[in-house]
Design an enzyme around this catalytic site. Structure first.
Site, short mmCIF file in Angstrom:
data_model
loop_
_atom_site.label_atom_id
_atom_site.label_comp_id
_atom_site.label_asym_id
_atom_site.label_seq_id
_atom_site.Cartn_x
_atom_site.Cartn_y
_atom_site.Cartn_z
N PRO A 2 0.80 -1.22 0.00
CA PRO A 2 0.00 0.00 0.00
C PRO A 2 0.84 1.28 0.00
O PRO A 2 1.63 1.51 0.92
CB PRO A 2 -0.83 -0.11 1.28
CG PRO A 2 -0.12 -1.10 2.13
CD PRO A 2 0.68 -1.97 1.24
N GLU A 3 0.68 2.06 -1.06
CA GLU A 3 1.26 3.39 -1.12
C GLU A 3 0.09 4.35 -1.23
O GLU A 3 -1.04 3.95 -0.97
CB GLU A 3 2.24 3.49 -2.30
CG GLU A 3 3.36 2.46 -2.19
CD GLU A 3 4.36 2.49 -3.34
OE1 GLU A 3 4.54 3.54 -3.95
OE2 GLU A 3 4.94 1.42 -3.63
N LYS A 61 0.90 8.01 3.38
CA LYS A 61 0.47 6.64 3.64
C LYS A 61 -0.19 6.46 5.01
O LYS A 61 -0.57 5.35 5.38
CB LYS A 61 1.68 5.69 3.50
CG LYS A 61 2.16 5.59 2.04
CD LYS A 61 3.39 4.76 1.89
CE LYS A 61 4.63 5.61 1.85
NZ LYS A 61 5.83 4.88 1.38
N HIS A 98 -4.72 -13.66 10.05
CA HIS A 98 -3.84 -12.65 10.64
C HIS A 98 -4.62 -11.46 11.21
O HIS A 98 -4.13 -10.33 11.21
CB HIS A 98 -2.82 -12.19 9.61
CG HIS A 98 -1.96 -13.30 9.11
ND1 HIS A 98 -1.04 -13.95 9.91
CD2 HIS A 98 -1.90 -13.92 7.91
CE1 HIS A 98 -0.45 -14.90 9.22
NE2 HIS A 98 -0.95 -14.91 8.00
N ARG A 118 2.43 -9.29 8.17
CA ARG A 118 3.82 -9.01 8.59
C ARG A 118 3.92 -8.04 9.76
O ARG A 118 5.03 -7.72 10.19
CB ARG A 118 4.61 -8.48 7.40
CG ARG A 118 4.73 -9.53 6.32
CD ARG A 118 5.45 -9.02 5.08
NE ARG A 118 5.01 -9.78 3.93
CZ ARG A 118 5.18 -9.44 2.66
NH1 ARG A 118 5.79 -8.31 2.37
NH2 ARG A 118 4.75 -10.18 1.69
N ARG A 164 19.07 18.77 -1.43
CA ARG A 164 19.50 17.56 -0.73
C ARG A 164 20.82 17.01 -1.25
O ARG A 164 21.04 16.98 -2.45
CB ARG A 164 18.43 16.47 -0.84
CG ARG A 164 17.28 16.63 0.09
CD ARG A 164 17.70 16.42 1.52
NE ARG A 164 16.63 16.76 2.44
CZ ARG A 164 15.78 15.86 2.93
NH1 ARG A 164 15.89 14.61 2.58
NH2 ARG A 164 14.84 16.23 3.77
N ARG A 274 16.40 -3.73 -1.07
CA ARG A 274 15.19 -3.97 -1.83
C ARG A 274 15.57 -3.95 -3.31
O ARG A 274 16.71 -4.21 -3.65
CB ARG A 274 14.09 -2.98 -1.48
CG ARG A 274 14.45 -1.54 -1.71
CD ARG A 274 13.58 -0.61 -0.90
NE ARG A 274 13.87 -0.78 0.52
CZ ARG A 274 13.19 -0.21 1.48
NH1 ARG A 274 12.15 0.53 1.19
NH2 ARG A 274 13.52 -0.36 2.74
#
Length: 292
Positions: A2-3, A61, A98, A118, A164, A274
């Site tokens: 989910p984003e 989110k 779950h 999770r 940045r 990732r």
DNA sequence: ACGTTTTCCTGAGCGC
DNA sequence: TGCGCTCAGGAAAACG
């Protein structure tokens, strides 16, 4: 996973199905699901019981529901993590494997269930910003607004991105700079912008940074229009249904498949524990010129 | 102060 | 059949 688009679909479901309802009781089946609640699971349940849900809100989110009645001034905040689901379920339906938290309502209708394999996600009752009609929880003050928010400031983001000292994908995933973007939509926005994930953010021109933002906004809007991205049963709306955007992805999950722009095989690279998916032809890191 | 790395968690998939 | 390994990754704490 989910984003922003997936969380927005869930937010709309909550707005449709739980707004205006009063909590009759709470079952916490796994304490980790309420670990944000500093005083523990019993406190979480006590703070919710007897309160009435308002209209669900979202930033990036995170989503939350302002509480009215005896919960006035507080909100129930939620984050789905990687595998969290909020389901509006008939009480007669057997518990999901779950199932972590159950909220029952005084009307005896469908209950709200937080299911999370999770357990990276969770719920908590937190204090809202003083006098904020949307009930924004104090604890997410550091989360930036997201690009679908009318109050997101494009110029501020472009300037911050270029200031940045990091790489462009790290910056996209930094929720204090821009919220709602996760690994999938970061790869999609970079592909659309023809930018390599390891491109130093400070080397982007102002138009490149603006284009990246526009593409992130566009891809998430398109995903939202078809109910979000689902790869498996881990992301579903409050009625347990999947979204359809996975078929429209151009980069994420497409290793060895042809780039839809140039036909070159999409590559997957290990990146920060990732994966990053990219087209090695369309998305190159500009060679750093040495000293001379 | 800021950017980077580690940590949390469980199930699917795979090689042996 | 089962064991051990890898992978999925958001966000906050810990680290440098």
């Amino acid at each position: 996973m989910p984003e922003l688009p997936e969380v927005e679909v869930v937010r709309r479901g909550l707005a449709n199905w739980v707004a205006g309802r009063t909590v009759a009781g709470v079952d916490v089946l796994h304490p980790r699901a309420v670990r944000r609640q500093s005083a523990g699971a019993a406190d979480f349940a006590a703070r919710l019981t007897g309160t009435t849900f308002g209209a669900a809100q979202r930033r990036g989110k995170y989503l939350w529901v302002p509480l009215a009645g005896r919960g006035q001034g507080f909100s129930m905040i939620g984050h789905l993590g990687m595998s969290g689901q909020l389901l509006v379920q008939d009480p007669a339906v057997p518990d999901e494997k779950h199932l972590r938290v159950r909220l029952r309502f005084t009307d005896g209708g469908r209950e709200l269930r937080f299911v999370d394999q999770r357990t990276f996600g969770g719920l908590a009752v937190e204090e809202a910003e003083d006098g904020d009609p949307e009930g924004t929880p104090v604890s997410i003050a550091h989360i930036a607004r997201d690009p679908l928010d009318a109050r997101f400031d494009d110029a501020v983001f472009v300037a911050a991105l270029r200031a940045r000292r990091t790489t462009v994908k790290r910056a996209l995933l930094d929720q204090t700079l821009i919220s709602g973007v996760g690994n999938i939509y970061a790869d999609e926005a970079l592909w659309r912008s023809r930018l390599h994930y390891d491109r130093p953010s400070a080397t982007l021109t102002r138009p490149q940074a603006a284009l990246l933002l526009a593409n992130a906004r566009e891809v998430m809007t398109a995903a939202l229009a078809v109910g979000g991205t689902s790869f498996d049963s881990l992301y579903v709306n409050v009625n347990g249904e999947s979204g359809y955007f996975s078929r429209d992805l151009d980069a994420y999950g497409r290793e060895d498949e042809p780039c839809r722009r140039c036909g070159t095989a999409i590559r997957r690279a290990a990146w920060m524990n990732r994966s990053s998916y990219f087209c090695p032809r369309c998305q190159r890191v500009p060679r750093v010129r040495d000293g001379g």
